[in-house]
Scaffold this motif. Structure first.
Motif, PDB file in Angstrom:
ATOM      1  N   VAL A  90      -1.502  -8.324   4.107  1.00  0.00           N
ATOM      2  CA  VAL A  90      -0.979  -7.820   2.843  1.00  0.00           C
ATOM      3  C   VAL A  90      -0.369  -6.410   2.900  1.00  0.00           C
ATOM      4  CG1 VAL A  90      -3.266  -6.941   2.160  1.00  0.00           C
ATOM      5  CG2 VAL A  90      -1.476  -7.162   0.476  1.00  0.00           C
ATOM      6  N   SER A  91       0.802  -6.381   2.507  1.00  0.00           N
ATOM      7  CA  SER A  91       1.447  -4.891   2.932  1.00  0.00           C
ATOM      8  C   SER A  91       1.928  -4.187   1.838  1.00  0.00           C
ATOM      9  CB  SER A  91       2.571  -5.266   3.960  1.00  0.00           C
ATOM     10  OG  SER A  91       3.480  -6.082   3.391  1.00  0.00           O
ATOM     11  N   LEU A  92       2.028  -3.009   1.823  1.00  0.00           N
ATOM     12  CA  LEU A  92       2.392  -2.063   1.043  1.00  0.00           C
ATOM     13  C   LEU A  92       3.651  -1.462   1.808  1.00  0.00           C
ATOM     14  CD1 LEU A  92      -0.443  -0.013  -0.448  1.00  0.00           C
ATOM     15  CD2 LEU A  92       0.630  -1.746  -1.605  1.00  0.00           C
ATOM     16  N   ASN A  93       5.004  -1.876   1.373  1.00  0.00           N
ATOM     17  CA  ASN A  93       6.145  -1.418   2.149  1.00  0.00           C
ATOM     18  C   ASN A  93       7.138  -0.547   1.141  1.00  0.00           C
ATOM     19  OD1 ASN A  93       5.711  -3.286   4.150  1.00  0.00           O
ATOM     20  ND2 ASN A  93       6.106  -4.967   2.844  1.00  0.00           N
ATOM     21  N   ASN A  94       8.204  -0.074   1.862  1.00  0.00           N
ATOM     22  CA  ASN A  94       9.233   0.935   1.204  1.00  0.00           C
ATOM     23  C   ASN A  94       8.152   1.743   0.151  1.00  0.00           C
ATOM     24  OD1 ASN A  94      11.018  -0.705   2.175  1.00  0.00           O
ATOM     25  ND2 ASN A  94      10.800  -2.249   0.498  1.00  0.00           N
ATOM     26  N   VAL A  95       7.372   2.528   0.522  1.00  0.00           N
ATOM     27  CA  VAL A  95       6.963   3.401  -0.035  1.00  0.00           C
ATOM     28  C   VAL A  95       7.499   4.672  -0.546  1.00  0.00           C
ATOM     29  CG1 VAL A  95       4.659   5.128  -0.301  1.00  0.00           C
ATOM     30  CG2 VAL A  95       4.373   2.865   0.782  1.00  0.00           C
ATOM     31  N   VAL A  96       7.698   4.983  -1.746  1.00  0.00           N
ATOM     32  CA  VAL A  96       8.627   6.131  -2.158  1.00  0.00           C
ATOM     33  C   VAL A  96       7.708   6.851  -3.014  1.00  0.00           C
ATOM     34  CG1 VAL A  96      10.747   6.632  -3.480  1.00  0.00           C
ATOM     35  CG2 VAL A  96      10.418   4.787  -2.339  1.00  0.00           C
ATOM     36  N   LEU A  97       7.446   8.301  -2.431  1.00  0.00           N
ATOM     37  CA  LEU A  97       6.691   9.157  -3.283  1.00  0.00           C
ATOM     38  C   LEU A  97       7.399  10.189  -4.188  1.00  0.00           C
ATOM     39  CD1 LEU A  97       3.966   9.886  -0.633  1.00  0.00           C
ATOM     40  CD2 LEU A  97       3.890   8.220  -2.317  1.00  0.00           C
ATOM     41  N   GLY A  98       7.120  10.889  -4.708  1.00  0.00           N
ATOM     42  CA  GLY A  98       7.644  11.835  -5.525  1.00  0.00           C
ATOM     43  C   GLY A  98       7.914  11.440  -7.133  1.00  0.00           C
ATOM     44  N   VAL A  99       9.296  11.306  -7.528  1.00  0.00           N
ATOM     45  CA  VAL A  99       9.779  10.928  -8.661  1.00  0.00           C
ATOM     46  C   VAL A  99       9.572   9.229  -8.987  1.00  0.00           C
ATOM     47  CG1 VAL A  99      11.600  10.744 -10.403  1.00  0.00           C
ATOM     48  CG2 VAL A  99      11.293  12.947  -9.088  1.00  0.00           C
ATOM     49  N   ALA A 100       9.740   8.741  -8.061  1.00  0.00           N
ATOM     50  CA  ALA A 100       9.726   7.106  -8.278  1.00  0.00           C
ATOM     51  C   ALA A 100       8.154   6.725  -7.902  1.00  0.00           C
ATOM     52  CB  ALA A 100      10.331   6.482  -7.033  1.00  0.00           C
ATOM     53  N   ASN A 101       7.283   7.189  -6.788  1.00  0.00           N
ATOM     54  CA  ASN A 101       6.010   6.973  -6.527  1.00  0.00           C
ATOM     55  C   ASN A 101       5.404   5.497  -6.877  1.00  0.00           C
ATOM     56  OD1 ASN A 101       3.798   8.346  -5.824  1.00  0.00           O
ATOM     57  ND2 ASN A 101       2.876   8.924  -7.879  1.00  0.00           N
ATOM     58  N   TYR A 102       6.163   4.495  -5.979  1.00  0.00           N
ATOM     59  CA  TYR A 102       5.841   3.282  -6.256  1.00  0.00           C
ATOM     60  C   TYR A 102       6.018   2.471  -4.487  1.00  0.00           C
ATOM     61  CZ  TYR A 102      10.739   1.899  -5.319  1.00  0.00           C
ATOM     62  OH  TYR A 102      12.059   1.581  -4.625  1.00  0.00           O
ATOM     63  N   ALA A 103       5.619   1.436  -4.554  1.00  0.00           N
ATOM     64  CA  ALA A 103       5.653   0.615  -3.219  1.00  0.00           C
ATOM     65  C   ALA A 103       5.759  -0.897  -3.648  1.00  0.00           C
ATOM     66  CB  ALA A 103       4.205   0.815  -2.480  1.00  0.00           C
ATOM     67  N   ASP A 104       6.596  -1.554  -2.742  1.00  0.00           N
ATOM     68  CA  ASP A 104       6.710  -2.935  -2.681  1.00  0.00           C
ATOM     69  C   ASP A 104       5.705  -3.781  -1.993  1.00  0.00           C
ATOM     70  OD1 ASP A 104       9.165  -2.872  -4.154  1.00  0.00           O
ATOM     71  OD2 ASP A 104       9.848  -2.480  -2.298  1.00  0.00           O
TER      72      ASP A 104
END
Length: 194
Positions: A90-104
């Motif tokens: 199971v993976s959390l990819n494309n982690v974007v922090l800051g304004v977006a703050n999400y992962a795929d």
């Protein structure tokens, strides 16, 4: 040199643990993806034969370890607690922090270990890690509309369908539509308040 954290998450009720995959797992990871190659062919991209080599998987794991060090992705192996056998990912990819703050999120489990709630438990652990440790606002996943089992795993973890992404990913050789699911940190917080 990688400084990937040593972290293990447990769900003893389902007999699984999660920890980041390292190059020491390369051979067993290669064996796992070779075993799942045919059963998951309909839901995976077409891969060249050299993808299924120890060298290619070692490089891929090194890339994932680097991503974990940089805070942009986390590839957790799903291990059976009783024998420390690698049974999925199971993976959390494309982690974007800051304004977006999400992962795929992406995941799979060896077909012999489907059922019994192990995949659902692994997703729950990874989502909790994303919200608690990474302070994400959102975790999202893309699923083929025909993949009922995967949709159930997400729905049991509070993910909600948001719409169809047309021809989103090239799966089994052709671009295919995907159902986008997402769960927000507040969704799970609201659920725990009930």
């Amino acid at each position: 040199m990688f400084t990937t954290m040593a972290l293990t998450l447990y769900d003893t009720a389902h007999g699984i643990s999660l920890r980041l995959i390292t190059t020491q797992d390369a051979q067993t990871y290669l064996e796992l993806i070779e075993l799942t190659r045919i059963p998951y062919q309909a839901v995976e991209p077409v891969r060249e034969n050299d993808f299924y080599t120890l060298e290619a998987q070692t490089r891929r794991i090194e890339d994932r370890m680097r991503a974990a060090d940089e805070g942009t992705g986390y590839q957790f192996g799903i291990f059976a607690i009783k024998d420390d056998l690698l049974i999925g990912q199971v993976s959390l990819n494309n982690v974007v922090l800051g304004v977006a703050n999400y992962a795929d999120m992406g995941y799979f489990i060896h077909p012999d270990y489907q059922g019994g709630g192990r995949m659902t438990a692994a997703v729950k652990l990874a989502v909790a890690y994303g919200f608690r440790a990474l302070k994400l606002n959102r975790v999202q996943a893309a699923v083929l509309p025909s993949n009922q089992g995967s949709k159930r795993v997400l729905e049991k973890n509070g993910f909600q369908p948001e719409g169809i992404a047309r021809k989103y990913l090239k799966i089994n050789g052709i671009y295919q539509d995907h159902q986008i699911y997402a769960v927000l940190a507040e969704d799970l917080h609201d659920e725990s308040q009930r």
